[in-house]
Enzyme design. Structure first.
Site, mmCIF file in Angstrom:
data_model
loop_
_atom_site.group_PDB
_atom_site.id
_atom_site.type_symbol
_atom_site.label_atom_id
_atom_site.label_comp_id
_atom_site.label_asym_id
_atom_site.label_seq_id
_atom_site.Cartn_x
_atom_site.Cartn_y
_atom_site.Cartn_z
ATOM 1 N N LYS A 203 6.669 4.202 8.844
ATOM 2 C CA LYS A 203 5.376 4.040 9.517
ATOM 3 C C LYS A 203 5.287 4.812 10.827
ATOM 4 O O LYS A 203 6.282 5.240 11.399
ATOM 5 C CB LYS A 203 5.053 2.552 9.698
ATOM 6 C CG LYS A 203 4.536 1.979 8.371
ATOM 7 C CD LYS A 203 3.936 0.620 8.477
ATOM 8 C CE LYS A 203 3.387 0.218 7.107
ATOM 9 N NZ LYS A 203 2.973 -1.190 7.087
ATOM 10 N N ARG A 237 9.226 -4.132 2.034
ATOM 11 C CA ARG A 237 8.442 -3.161 1.272
ATOM 12 C C ARG A 237 8.848 -1.766 1.765
ATOM 13 O O ARG A 237 8.569 -1.424 2.914
ATOM 14 C CB ARG A 237 6.941 -3.417 1.491
ATOM 15 C CG ARG A 237 6.030 -2.480 0.730
ATOM 16 C CD ARG A 237 4.563 -2.821 1.000
ATOM 17 N NE ARG A 237 3.665 -1.949 0.270
ATOM 18 C CZ ARG A 237 3.289 -0.737 0.681
ATOM 19 N NH1 ARG A 237 3.734 -0.257 1.813
ATOM 20 N NH2 ARG A 237 2.482 -0.015 -0.053
#
Ligand code: 8Y4
Length: 257
Positions: A203, A237
């Site tokens: 991210k 995840r």
């Protein structure tokens, strides 16, 4: 949980997995590396992204879910916020719903309750198109915790079995790097009685803090995943299943054996 993006603009896979065969091979390799769930998403949730029609999303994900269901023994998770997509995906063999919108769409809770599948309820401030514009919190940890508690209560009131609920702080969804770090440091306060999922893989916080492009964020992603586990995460995840599973196995050798 291994990530299988089926969007042309998906942020790490760049649309490489559009064909069912390519998607199947990618899913098989993530399973071999230790993934127990494959998260199939056809609706881009990148910051600034526009929404996708139900038809388009179904065209993208249903053939992939059918193929995964026929060929490999993993739980397929459908990453969507649309009740119609949830319903078709579950009919095609998906066994879990991952919703960045926490089942807020009209009819979403009913679909989940009727199918009695696990649901991941994620926190997001605002909507994908605008969420990164200028997110402001008074107390990010308290606000995310309250939101997740309220969504879990709404799901239980709507007939979802409480043992099927997973919660997720939604790293990067209407959060600055500082908010993400506060949430990660205080992850233990967020779940209450529910298992917590953490999605930190590749991210933009990593890009922001280390100045690394998407394809060089593996090591930092594994480090963040380990902190999440140490702070109570039950599900991760991730894009890079093998490296993450190695790290979790070492964690378990230290703390669990
Ligand atoms: C910045 C960069 C912000 C990339 C968002 C993104 C999560 C998720 C995604 C998550 C759960 C992504 C579908 C991919 N992230 N589902 N989905 N938790 N449960 N977006 O953190 O990394 S979208």
């Amino acid at each position: 949980m291994g990530i299988l993006n089926i969007t042309p603009d998906s942020f790490s896979d760049g649309g490489k997995f559009n064909e069912p065969d390519t998607a199947l091979r990618r899913a098989e390799s993530m399973q071999m590396e230790g993934a127990e769930i494959i998260d199939v998403g056809g609706e881009s949730t990148r910051p600034g992204s526009e929404s996708v029609s139900v038809e388009r999303e179904l065209d993208r994900v249903i053939p992939i879910i059918e193929s995964l269901n026929r060929n490999i023994d993993v739980v397929v998770s459908i990453d969507t916020s649309k009740p119609a997509v949830m319903k078709e995906a579950l009919s095609a063999g998906a066994g879990m719903i991952n919703d960045v919108n926490a089942l807020r769409a009209a009819g979403a809770i009913v679909v989940a309750a009727d199918n009695d599948v696990p649901v991941c309820l994620m926190h997001m401030l605002g909507e994908p198109r605008t969420m990164q514009d200028a997110p402001v919190y008074d107390d990010v940890v308290a606000q995310v915790r309250t939101y997740l508690e309220n969504r879990a209560a709404a799901c239980i009131a709507g007939g979802i079995d409480k043992t099927k609920i997973i919660v997720d702080p939604g790293f990067g969804f209407g959060k600055k790097a500082r908010h993400n770090l506060d949430l990660l440091r205080n992850l233990e306060q967020l779940g209450g009685k529910f298992p917590v999922m953490a999605g930190l893989s590749r991210k933009s916080m990593i890009g922001k803090l280390l100045g690394l492009p998407m394809n060089r964020r593996v090591h930092a992603s594994v480090a963040l995943a380990m902190i999440a586990v140490k702070n109570g995460a039950s599900l991760l995840r991730v894009h890079d299943v093998g490296p993450t599973v190695d790290a979790v196995r070492m964690y378990e050798a230290v703390y669990c054996d």
